[in-house]
Design an enzyme around this catalytic site. Structure first.
Site, PDB file in Angstrom:
ATOM      1  N   CYS A 106       0.822  -1.229   0.000  1.00  0.00           N
ATOM      2  CA  CYS A 106       0.000   0.000   0.000  1.00  0.00           C
ATOM      3  C   CYS A 106       0.847   1.266   0.000  1.00  0.00           C
ATOM      4  O   CYS A 106       0.348   2.347  -0.305  1.00  0.00           O
ATOM      5  CB  CYS A 106      -0.924   0.014   1.206  1.00  0.00           C
ATOM      6  SG  CYS A 106      -1.893  -1.482   1.374  1.00  0.00           S
ATOM      7  N   HIS A 123      -3.655   7.124   2.856  1.00  0.00           N
ATOM      8  CA  HIS A 123      -4.054   5.798   2.396  1.00  0.00           C
ATOM      9  C   HIS A 123      -5.436   5.495   2.967  1.00  0.00           C
ATOM     10  O   HIS A 123      -5.711   5.769   4.137  1.00  0.00           O
ATOM     11  CB  HIS A 123      -3.025   4.763   2.862  1.00  0.00           C
ATOM     12  CG  HIS A 123      -3.403   3.360   2.518  1.00  0.00           C
ATOM     13  ND1 HIS A 123      -3.867   3.015   1.278  1.00  0.00           N
ATOM     14  CD2 HIS A 123      -3.402   2.216   3.258  1.00  0.00           C
ATOM     15  CE1 HIS A 123      -4.141   1.715   1.265  1.00  0.00           C
ATOM     16  NE2 HIS A 123      -3.865   1.217   2.445  1.00  0.00           N
ATOM     17  N   ASN A 183     -10.310  -0.250   0.458  1.00  0.00           N
ATOM     18  CA  ASN A 183      -8.850  -0.165   0.415  1.00  0.00           C
ATOM     19  C   ASN A 183      -8.360  -0.736  -0.915  1.00  0.00           C
ATOM     20  O   ASN A 183      -8.535  -1.927  -1.178  1.00  0.00           O
ATOM     21  CB  ASN A 183      -8.297  -0.969   1.607  1.00  0.00           C
ATOM     22  CG  ASN A 183      -6.785  -0.981   1.680  1.00  0.00           C
ATOM     23  OD1 ASN A 183      -6.091  -0.606   0.730  1.00  0.00           O
ATOM     24  ND2 ASN A 183      -6.269  -1.419   2.806  1.00  0.00           N
TER      25      ASN A 183
END
Ligand code: UT7
Length: 328
Positions: A115, A255, A285
């Site tokens: 990520c 994020h 996500n």
């Protein structure tokens, strides 16, 4: 030697059409909309079709970013694709995107930092430009997480979605562009978030398939604790390196993993929600794609003005983290 200032000169995003809602997930695993919304902030996410792969999403986002930057694919010197869901082990997804775009002179490689991959990609790409080696670099975060998600595991399947975001990096005038990067890794936390099989440690076998070892494994609450700690400290460190204060931030682009992680970062950075780009309710996500998609939407929505101070910050598998301060 004076370094060339480098900034983002174009943004783009692509999300697949298929929407997976919390209500649909209620039919698949023992969960409910209320739990998912209160514990994560996610309401729906996008899923690719069986035919789509990461390069298809990356291509769409890149076309939009190139258009906004006003340059052609032939002018690109380098393509970096951050992904944990490449089309295949090799060739790299970046090479596949290079071919699709017709970016004939561009070098191309994939970058693996989960990520945090997009921030790692920005740091890498901008260095090539500031040193004078290249003029234009395309950095893409592209993920098809639905292809490595176990839709019988309620700990993970409610969280992840598919999408891609892209930026074109190029020279900008003095005073603008990237002011700092803060990258980090802690390999001791690697076992907390992983896809165990499919690599050289545990190649694909009938046993690995039946053991579901090709899907994402995550120790959710451990990753949560790490995220809460690292998001604030990475952003603070990037601000310190840039010689700026928390009060200088115009927009935080974090994020998009969990609304509670984002809220705790806002608290630590003493920012109100109006100074934060949040779109995880729509997309969940998307790993390396989360930050560039959020950034592209912030630009689309007119939330970023010339001269604004942006902080991008993310964390993920590795464990890894990354933050950057830039003046738009
Ligand atoms: O990009 C980086 C990757 N990952 C992340 O950022 C994830 C970070 N972690 C998280 O976001 C959170 O830890 C989760 C959302 C994954 C889980 O939330 P939590 O508040 O940490 O819940 P928990 O794992 O501590 O579980 C609390 C309870 C448990 O039940 P018991 O043992 O208390 O009876 C779980 O079994 O919630 C249960 N639970 C669920 N209930 C309904 C776990 N998942 C679900 C679910 N629906 N989907």
């Amino acid at each position: 030697m004076s370094l060339q200032p480098v900034g983002i000169i174009g943004t783009g995003k692509y999300v697949p059409e298929r929407v997976l809602t919390n209500r649909e997930l209620e039919q698949m695993v023992e969960t409910n909309d209320e739990w998912i919304v209160t514990r994560t902030g996610i309401r729906e996410r996008r899923l690719v079709s069986a035919e789509q792969a990461a390069s298809d999403l990356a291509y769409e986002a890149s076309v939009e970013a190139l258009k906004q930057a006003g340059i052609s694919a032939e002018e690109l010197d380098l393509i970096i694709v951050a992904t944990v869901t490449p089309d295949m082990a090799f060739p790299s997804t970046a090479c596949i995107v290079q071919e699709k775009l017709g970016a004939k002179k561009a070098a191309a490689f994939d970058l693996s930092a989960a990520c945090s991959g997009f921030i790692y990609g920005l740091a890498t790409g901008s260095n090539f430009i500031s040193m004078g080696a290249y003029k234009y670099v395309l950095v893409v975060g592209a993920e098809c997480l639905s292809k490595i998600t176990d839709y019988t595991d309620r700990n993970t399947c409610i969280l992840f979605g598919d999408g891609a975001g892209a930026v074109v990096l190029g020279p900008v005038e003095e005073g603008r562009g990237f002011k700092s990067f803060e990258l980090g890794a802690d390999g001791t936390g690697g076992p907390l978030l992983k896809v165990p099989a499919g690599g050289s440690r545990c190649p694909s076998t009938p046993e690995s398939l039946s053991g579901k070892d090709h899907f994402i494994y995550m120790a959710g609450s451990e990753v949560f604790k790490f995220a809460v700690r690292i998001m604030g400290s990475a952003a603070e460190e990037a601000l310190r390196k840039a010689g700026l204060e928390k009060s200088d931030i115009d927009l935080l682009v974090p994020h998009q993993a969990n609304i509670r992680i984002i809220q705790s970062s806002l608290q630590r950075l003493e920012l109100g929600e109006e100074k934060c780009m949040i779109n995880l309710d729509k997309y969940g996500n998307m790993s390396a794609a989360s930050i560039p998609v959020a950034l592209a939407e912030a630009v689309e929505e007119g939330r970023v003005k010339e001269g604004d101070c942006l902080v991008l910050v993310g964390f993920g598998g590795g464990l890894t983290w990354g933050a950057s301060v830039l003046i738009w």
